[in-house]
Design an enzyme around this catalytic site. Structure first.
Site, PDB file in Angstrom:
ATOM      1  N   GLN A   1       0.558   7.079  -3.143  1.00  0.00           N
ATOM      2  CA  GLN A   1       0.553   5.861  -2.329  1.00  0.00           C
ATOM      3  C   GLN A   1       1.554   5.990  -1.182  1.00  0.00           C
ATOM      4  O   GLN A   1       2.704   6.390  -1.388  1.00  0.00           O
ATOM      5  CB  GLN A   1       0.885   4.660  -3.219  1.00  0.00           C
ATOM      6  CG  GLN A   1       0.768   3.319  -2.532  1.00  0.00           C
ATOM      7  CD  GLN A   1      -0.651   2.965  -2.102  1.00  0.00           C
ATOM      8  OE1 GLN A   1      -1.633   3.403  -2.699  1.00  0.00           O
ATOM      9  NE2 GLN A   1      -0.768   2.174  -1.057  1.00  0.00           N
TER      10      GLN A   1
ATOM     11  N   ASP B   1      -8.038  10.833  -1.299  1.00  0.00           N
ATOM     12  CA  ASP B   1      -7.734  10.041  -0.096  1.00  0.00           C
ATOM     13  C   ASP B   1      -8.305  10.715   1.155  1.00  0.00           C
ATOM     14  O   ASP B   1      -8.466  10.072   2.189  1.00  0.00           O
ATOM     15  CB  ASP B   1      -6.207   9.951   0.096  1.00  0.00           C
ATOM     16  CG  ASP B   1      -5.642   8.581  -0.275  1.00  0.00           C
ATOM     17  OD1 ASP B   1      -6.397   7.596  -0.240  1.00  0.00           O
ATOM     18  OD2 ASP B   1      -4.436   8.520  -0.596  1.00  0.00           O
TER      19      ASP B   1
ATOM     20  N   LYS C   1      -6.302  -0.729  -7.119  1.00  0.00           N
ATOM     21  CA  LYS C   1      -6.934   0.568  -7.377  1.00  0.00           C
ATOM     22  C   LYS C   1      -7.096   0.793  -8.875  1.00  0.00           C
ATOM     23  O   LYS C   1      -8.120   1.310  -9.333  1.00  0.00           O
ATOM     24  CB  LYS C   1      -6.104   1.695  -6.734  1.00  0.00           C
ATOM     25  CG  LYS C   1      -6.210   1.695  -5.208  1.00  0.00           C
ATOM     26  CD  LYS C   1      -5.193   2.603  -4.521  1.00  0.00           C
ATOM     27  CE  LYS C   1      -5.284   2.414  -3.001  1.00  0.00           C
ATOM     28  NZ  LYS C   1      -4.250   3.131  -2.243  1.00  0.00           N
TER      29      LYS C   1
HETATM   30  N1  GUN Z   1      -1.207   2.988   1.841  1.00  0.00           N
HETATM   31  C1  GUN Z   1      -1.998   2.102   2.479  1.00  0.00           C
HETATM   32  N2  GUN Z   1      -3.278   2.477   2.411  1.00  0.00           N
HETATM   33  C2  GUN Z   1      -3.317   3.634   1.721  1.00  0.00           C
HETATM   34  C3  GUN Z   1      -4.354   4.511   1.321  1.00  0.00           C
HETATM   35  O1  GUN Z   1      -5.544   4.311   1.590  1.00  0.00           O
HETATM   36  N3  GUN Z   1      -3.980   5.595   0.611  1.00  0.00           N
HETATM   37  C4  GUN Z   1      -2.688   5.844   0.316  1.00  0.00           C
HETATM   38  N4  GUN Z   1      -2.426   6.948  -0.367  1.00  0.00           N
HETATM   39  N5  GUN Z   1      -1.713   5.069   0.660  1.00  0.00           N
HETATM   40  C5  GUN Z   1      -2.021   3.960   1.364  1.00  0.00           C
END
Ligand code: GUN
Length: 283
Positions: free
Chosen positions: A97, A120, A53
Site C-alpha cells: 500500500q 497493482d 481490499k
Molecule cells: N494507494 C492509493 N491507491 C493505491 C493503489 O491502487 N495501490 C497501492 N498499492 N497503493 C495505493
C-alpha cells in the site's frame, strides 16, 4: 442531450460475480487464490483502502492476508518481507500500500515485487509489458476504465481519445491501453495550454488530474464519452471528480459518476488481477 450513465457499481458487481465463479473453479482444483497486502505505518486513508481490499477479497472467495508493520520499519526489513512473499508459492499477488513512510524509496520497494505477483501493475516490467503488448498486469484504474468502455460496446478504432493526466499509474498506462485499441491518443496535463481546444476534439475524454471542475461543458464535444478518474472533496466535504458533472452530462453521450464510477472498478480490477495471477501460476 442528457448523457447515459456508466454505472461503475453495477459493472463492478458483475465483475465480482465473475471473479467468484472463477475462484470457485480454482479452489475445486486445490488452489486458493491469495493476495498479500503489506501496510507500513498508520496513514488513515490507507487503513480505509486496505480494509476495502480485504473485504472485497473475502466476498469473492479470495484470501487477503493483511500484514501491518510499524511506521519505523527499516526499508531493508520491508524488502526482506517482499522477497519472502515472492518465494511463497501460496501467495499469488503482492500489494504494498502506498504511500510508504518518507524514509523508504517507493520505487525500490515496488521493483522488489516479482512481476509475476505485481497485481497493482506498478513494476517497471509491468509497465514495459503493457507498452510492448505482452502479457503482464495492467494497473487497476485504467484497466477499469477500459472495462467501462467495453461495457457500453464502444469501439475505439479510429476515435480520438484525450487523456488528461500523466501519472505512471493512470494517465500513461491509460494512453497505452487506448492506443492498443487503435484510438488516436493525446495526453494532456496541468501545463497544457488551452486544454479545451484539445478536449473539444475528443470522442473520449479521461480526466485524471485531481482537480474539481477541471472539465466543464464548454470543453466537451456533443456525444463524447467522459470518464472521470478524479477523487476530490468540495468545500462542503462532498466527494467529487474532475468533471463538472451537472454541466457535462448535458453535452456528453456517456459519463461516469463520482462516487460510483471508476472507484469501484479500480477495486474490482485488483480482484481480477489477483485471480489471474493465481490462474497463471496454475497453468
Ligand atoms: N494507494 C492509493 N491507491 C493505491 C493503489 O491502487 N495501490 C497501492 N498499492 N497503493 C495505493
Amino acid at each position: 442531450m442528457t448523457a447515459q450513465l456508466i454505472d461503475g457499481n453495477a459493472l463492478a458487481r458483475q465483475i465480482r460475480a465473475d471473479v467468484s465463479g472463477r475462484t470457485a473453479a480454482l479452489k475445486a482444483r486445490g488452489i486458493q487464490p491469495t493476495l498479500a497486502i503489506v501496510l507500513v505505518g498508520d496513514d488513515p486513508a490507507s487503513q480505509v483502502y486496505v480494509k476495502h481490499k480485504v473485504n472485497d477479497s473475502s466476498e469473492t472467495g479470495l484470501v487477503a492476508n493483511l500484514e501491518r508493520h510499524p511506521v519505523e520499519m527499516a526499508e531493508a526489513d520491508l524488502l526482506a518481507r517482499i522477497h519472502a512473499l515472492n518465494e511463497d508459492p501460496a501467495v499469488h499477488g503482492i500489494l504494498v500500500q502506498l504511500p510508504l513512510p518518507r524514509h523508504m524509496d517507493s520505487h525500490k520497494v515496488i521493483e522488489a515485487i516479482s512481476p509475476a505477483k505485481d497485481v497493482d501493475g506498478f513494476h517497471v516490467a509491468s509497465a514495459g509489458a503493457l507498452m510492448v503488448g505482452q502479457p503482464g498486469f495492467w494497473p487497476c484504474t485504467p484497466h477499469g476504465c477500459m472495462k467501462m468502455l467495453e461495457s457500453i460496446g464502444y469501439s475505439l478504432r479510429g476515435k480520438h481519445a484525450v487523456v488528461i493526466g500523466r501519472s505512471n499509474i493512470v494517465g500513461k498506462p491509460m494512453a497505452m491501453m487506448l492506443l492498443a485499441q487503435n484510438a488516436t491518443v493525446t495526453i494532456c496535463h496541468s501545463a497544457t495550454a488551452d486544454l479545451g481546444a484539445m478536449t473539444r476534439q475528443a470522442d473520449v475524454i479521461v480526466a485524471a488530474v485531481g482537480k474539481a471542475n477541471l472539465l466543464t461543458a464548454d470543453m466537451v464535444k456533443p456525444g463524447a464519452v467522459v470518464i472521470d478518474v478524479g477523487m476530490n472533496r468540495t468545500a462542503e466535504g462532498k466527494l467529487c471528480g474532475d468533471v463538472d458533472f451537472a454541466g457535462v452530462k448535458e453535452v456528453a453521450g456517456w459519463i461516469t459518476p463520482v462516487p460510483g464510477g471508476v472507484g469501484p472498478m479500480t477495486r474490482a480490477m485488483l480482484l481480477v488481477n489477483t485471480l489471474e495471477a493465481a490462474e497463471r501460476s496454475a497453468a
